[in-house]
Each structure stands twice: as C-alpha cells, then as structure tokens.
Design a protein around this motif. Structure first.
Motif, PDB file in Angstrom:
ATOM      1  N   ARG A  30       0.930  -1.676   0.072  1.00  0.00           N
ATOM      2  CA  ARG A  30      -0.120  -0.102  -0.284  1.00  0.00           C
ATOM      3  C   ARG A  30       1.096   1.112  -0.497  1.00  0.00           C
ATOM      4  NH1 ARG A  30      -5.571  -0.480   1.020  1.00  0.00           N
ATOM      5  NH2 ARG A  30      -6.034  -2.727   1.259  1.00  0.00           N
ATOM      6  N   CYS A  31       0.519   2.616  -0.850  1.00  0.00           N
ATOM      7  CA  CYS A  31       1.311   3.914  -0.398  1.00  0.00           C
ATOM      8  C   CYS A  31       1.489   4.317   0.779  1.00  0.00           C
ATOM      9  CB  CYS A  31       0.048   4.511  -1.462  1.00  0.00           C
ATOM     10  SG  CYS A  31       0.635   6.386  -1.552  1.00  0.00           S
ATOM     11  N   ALA A  32       2.488   4.687   1.071  1.00  0.00           N
ATOM     12  CA  ALA A  32       2.718   4.926   2.807  1.00  0.00           C
ATOM     13  C   ALA A  32       2.460   6.777   2.481  1.00  0.00           C
ATOM     14  CB  ALA A  32       4.336   5.202   2.401  1.00  0.00           C
ATOM     15  N   VAL A  33       1.833   6.488   1.654  1.00  0.00           N
ATOM     16  CA  VAL A  33       1.322   8.361   1.294  1.00  0.00           C
ATOM     17  C   VAL A  33      -0.512   8.826   2.762  1.00  0.00           C
ATOM     18  CG1 VAL A  33       0.478  10.667   0.433  1.00  0.00           C
ATOM     19  CG2 VAL A  33       3.061   9.680   0.536  1.00  0.00           C
ATOM     20  N   CYS A  34      -0.994   8.200   1.399  1.00  0.00           N
ATOM     21  CA  CYS A  34      -2.308   7.666   1.003  1.00  0.00           C
ATOM     22  C   CYS A  34      -3.376   6.105   1.008  1.00  0.00           C
ATOM     23  CB  CYS A  34      -2.767   8.384  -0.337  1.00  0.00           C
ATOM     24  SG  CYS A  34      -3.063   6.824  -1.703  1.00  0.00           S
ATOM     25  N   ASN A  35      -2.322   5.496   1.577  1.00  0.00           N
ATOM     26  CA  ASN A  35      -2.666   3.937   2.131  1.00  0.00           C
ATOM     27  C   ASN A  35      -3.823   2.996   0.910  1.00  0.00           C
ATOM     28  OD1 ASN A  35      -2.670   2.029   4.456  1.00  0.00           O
ATOM     29  ND2 ASN A  35      -4.876   1.481   3.963  1.00  0.00           N
ATOM     30  N   ILE A  86       5.393   4.357  -3.285  1.00  0.00           N
ATOM     31  CA  ILE A  86       4.002   5.245  -3.065  1.00  0.00           C
ATOM     32  C   ILE A  86       3.022   5.228  -4.275  1.00  0.00           C
ATOM     33  CG2 ILE A  86       4.924   6.693  -1.393  1.00  0.00           C
ATOM     34  CD1 ILE A  86       5.863   8.134  -3.731  1.00  0.00           C
ATOM     35  N   CYS A  87       2.281   6.747  -4.598  1.00  0.00           N
ATOM     36  CA  CYS A  87       1.399   5.855  -6.319  1.00  0.00           C
ATOM     37  C   CYS A  87       2.557   6.967  -6.929  1.00  0.00           C
ATOM     38  CB  CYS A  87       0.208   6.772  -5.523  1.00  0.00           C
ATOM     39  SG  CYS A  87      -1.094   6.352  -4.347  1.00  0.00           S
ATOM     40  N   GLY A  88       2.151   6.559  -8.358  1.00  0.00           N
ATOM     41  CA  GLY A  88       3.240   7.465  -9.389  1.00  0.00           C
ATOM     42  C   GLY A  88       2.812   8.767  -9.359  1.00  0.00           C
ATOM     43  N   GLY A  89       1.356   9.315  -9.462  1.00  0.00           N
ATOM     44  CA  GLY A  89       1.274  10.553  -9.296  1.00  0.00           C
ATOM     45  C   GLY A  89       1.963  11.550  -7.997  1.00  0.00           C
ATOM     46  N   GLU A  90       1.525  11.262  -6.964  1.00  0.00           N
ATOM     47  CA  GLU A  90       2.620  11.328  -5.929  1.00  0.00           C
ATOM     48  C   GLU A  90       4.012  11.413  -5.895  1.00  0.00           C
ATOM     49  OE1 GLU A  90       0.636   8.572  -3.124  1.00  0.00           O
ATOM     50  OE2 GLU A  90      -1.267   9.667  -2.362  1.00  0.00           O
ATOM     51  N   HIS A  91       4.721  10.518  -6.734  1.00  0.00           N
ATOM     52  CA  HIS A  91       5.679   9.935  -6.479  1.00  0.00           C
ATOM     53  C   HIS A  91       6.235  11.319  -6.757  1.00  0.00           C
ATOM     54  CE1 HIS A  91       9.733   7.386  -8.140  1.00  0.00           C
ATOM     55  NE2 HIS A  91      10.485   8.740  -6.954  1.00  0.00           N
TER      56      HIS A  91
END
Ligand code: ZN
Length: 393
Positions: A30-35, A86-91
């Motif tokens: 899971r994404c460490a920012v938004c889960n 993390i998610c691609g967009g957040e990266h």
C-alpha cells in the motif's frame, strides 16, 4: 514488477531486487502516503503492481536528483530504509522542484515510518488459532472406539485451521471425561445415567469452568463416544458463548476428521397438524436409523408427534458425513424447537427418541434453551424397549 521510477537520466541505477521486495512487504503493498492498494487497479480491479518506489534522499548527490544533496552515503541510498512505496502521481509530485521545500526528507521519513509501523502492527494481529480439546470416552453396548489425544489432534490438524492446545491439564491430555469404568453400561439403567451425568458435571463444572476462567478458552473442539442420551446431556452442559466445533467419528476409515469435500445433506420435519393445548409431544429423530412409531411406549402413542429425517435420503449411520450436514441438522433442529415454542406454549415436555449420529446428539443438547424450550426427556433403547434415560432441563 515494473519499476515505476521516473527516469532521471542514463546514470540511474536499478534498485536491488532484495531492497525492492523489502519495501513492498514493509509497506503492505500500500501507498505510504495515501494507503491506496497498489496491487490492484482501481478501474479494472485487476492485479497490477502499480506502486512506485521513490527515493527519500535522491539517488545521486546532485541538484538534479530530488533531495539528493542531503547527507547519506551512496550505498545507503539504494537501501529499503531510504525507499518508500507510493502512488505514481504522488511520486511525480514529491520530486517536483516546487514541492521540495515542504516534502522534505524529514517529512517523507515520517510518512514512511508511520505507515510501515501501522502495517507491522496490523499484520501482527494474528487471530488465536488454538483450540482446547474436550474428549468424552465411554462405551456403547460394551463397545469402545479409538479416541486418544493423538486421534483428536490428527482430526483437528486435518480438518481445521486450528492447533490443539493441551496446556490446561497437568497430564497434558486436554479435558477428558472418562466413562469407561462406570459399571452398568450394558444395562444402562437410571443408576448408570446418574453416575455418568455426575462424571460429566464434575469435569464441566470444575476443569472446564476453571479453564475458561483462568486460561481464557477461546475455542473448544469436542470429541465424544458414549450412549446418545449422554451426548445430548454433554451438549446441554457446554457453554454456548464459547465457539465450539463438534467432531464426528466416521465408520469409513474409523477417523474423526471432517472431510474437506463431502456432500451436504439436508433434513425435513414432519409436524403434527395441531398442538391444540397439548402439554406433551413426541420428537422422533430418524437420522442414523429409523425408529418405528409402534416401538414407542404405548402411553405416548396419542401425542402430537414430530419426525425429523434426512431430506431425500434414507436414515443411515453415515448420514453425518460433513460439517455442512451437521450445520443443516442444527439449523433444522433450532427451527423445529422454535416452532414448537411459538406454536404450542402449552408444551411442557418433549419426549425425544434419538436415532442420532454422535455429533448430532451433542448438537441437539446445545440447541436446547431451557429458558424457552420444553423439557426434553431423552429415551434410550434397552432390552425391554425404549426407556426414559435422562432429562434436559
Ligand atoms: Zn498514494
């Protein structure tokens, strides 16, 4: 899994596979920012590895590598501790020049640490898979069967996802009710039943009750071989707040395992047309065999009579071949008893003639609620015909 890292030029080195795996596992996929679940697409619900593995301190000690000027030796920059899933967009966003003043190394480390700590905590919440073994070993018409601690252990390991727990007892045999030494079993008169009930009460009221109080028993596995009325009685004495699995001895193979893939049989009930103020009724349970109505004591012959039997199958000793069949028996028995309770509040006493499999007899005792159901008089077949063996109050 595809490396989703944004290309940062030809000097970009692949992250070692072992470190990538650590990051995926520590992050729980899971994404460490938004889960967000990064193993499954949100649109298709298909399985993809959609996560990006982002560097916290940039891969290179250059201004072109986001956060790359922070102090960290080059060989530690490719380690899982410096990477986050993390998610691609957040990266893309955290690596933009315009976000570097807020998405700092400290900020990203805290996001990673909080997320991974939470995943470790949640995945560490193992359900308690232990079960306490209760064995009741008796005789039926002089015969005994193999019901050792080992055979119970084997049945539990083969048929469930639980592990037997034998801590409760100093002799490490679990909770055992041994009826084999009681005299009078072949005749099975009221003295035998009184002594056997007392032996059951002794273990239930002391050993099991102490175990529940002290060791916090979370699950019980019950194995029993004895005369049917005693199995009903045992069922009535089991605490219905403890999840319980009841095992059945199968003649084929002489095992106690529940087969994983056995067909399920259902049961049907023939009810009397009217209970019209009757205070007593008869219940015939034709499961492992058939009880002829003309064999019943003559003083009961005029009473309203319920008959339960397999649906579309003949009563026979191997009917209880699967857990699902036992569950179907439990459901139908509950339904029938609540029907008696709702339709004939006047019924005080139910005369029960049980041609039952071992497991079904215990279930019958468990489903009876003495606060709402009539008193059950359980009959047993003796050389002089059916006789009342004991009552479930
Ligand atoms: Zn995300």
């Amino acid at each position: 899994m595809a490396d989703g890292n944004i290309s940062r030029g030809a000097r970009r080195r692949p992250i070692p596979e072992g470190e990538r795996r650590k990051v995926w596992v520590r992050s729980g996929g899971r994404c460490a920012v938004c889960n967000a679940d990064l193993m499954e697409g949100r649109l298709t619900r298909r399985e993809f590895a959609l996560g990006d593995i982002a560097h916290i301190v940039g891969q290179h000690q250059t201004t072109g590598s986001p956060r790359g000027l922070a102090d960290l030796p080059a060989d530690e920059r490719e380690k899982a501790d410096n990477l986050m899933l993390i998610c691609g967009g957040e990266h893309a966003e955290i690596d933009r020049a315009g976000s570097l003043d807020v998405m700092t190394v400290e900020k990203l480390r805290k996001l990673k640490r909080d997320h991974e700590d939470r995943i470790r905590y949640l995945t560490g919440l193992a359900p308690d898979r232990s079960t306490v073994v209760l064995r009741m070993v008796g005789r039926v018409r002089g015969n005994a069967v193999e019901l050792t601690r080992d055979s119970a252990t084997t049945a539990i390991l083969r048929s469930s996802n639980r592990f037997p727990d034998y801590r409760l007892c100093l002799d490490r045999h679990g909770i055992e009710i041994d009826l084999r030494q009681l005299p009078g079993e072949p005749v099975a008169d009221h003295r035998y039943y009184s002594a056997a009930k007392a032996a059951i009460d002794e273990v239930i009221d002391h050993k099991l009750a102490e175990g529940v109080a002290r060791e916090n028993i979370a699950h019980l596995s019950v194995f029993a071989f004895a005369r049917i009325p005693l199995l009903v009685y045992l069922g009535s004495r089991l605490d219905d707040t403890i999840p319980t699995e009841i095992y059945q001895r199968h003649r084929a193979g002489e095992t106690w395992d529940w087969p994983q893939t056995a067909k399920a049989s259902d049961f049907l009930v023939q009810s009397p047309t009217s209970l019209s103020g009757a205070s007593e009724a008869v219940l015939v349970l034709n499961v492992s065999g058939t009880i002829q109505l003309q064999e019943l004591p003559v003083n009961l012959l005029g009473l309203p009579t319920f008959v339960l039997q397999p649906d579309g199958d003949l009563p026979q000793p191997d009917v209880m071949a699967s857990r699902k069949t036992l569950q179907a028996f439990e459901t139908k028995t509950r339904w029938m008893l609540s029907g008696i309770e709702a339709g004939g509040k006047s019924i005080q006493r139910l005369h029960v003639f049980p041609a039952l499999s071992l497991s079904a007899a215990i279930v019958l005792g468990r489903v009876v609620d003495p606060h709402v159901h009539p008193k059950l008089v359980i009959y047993d077949r003796t050389p002089s015909g059916y006789q009342p063996a004991l009552e479930i109050r």
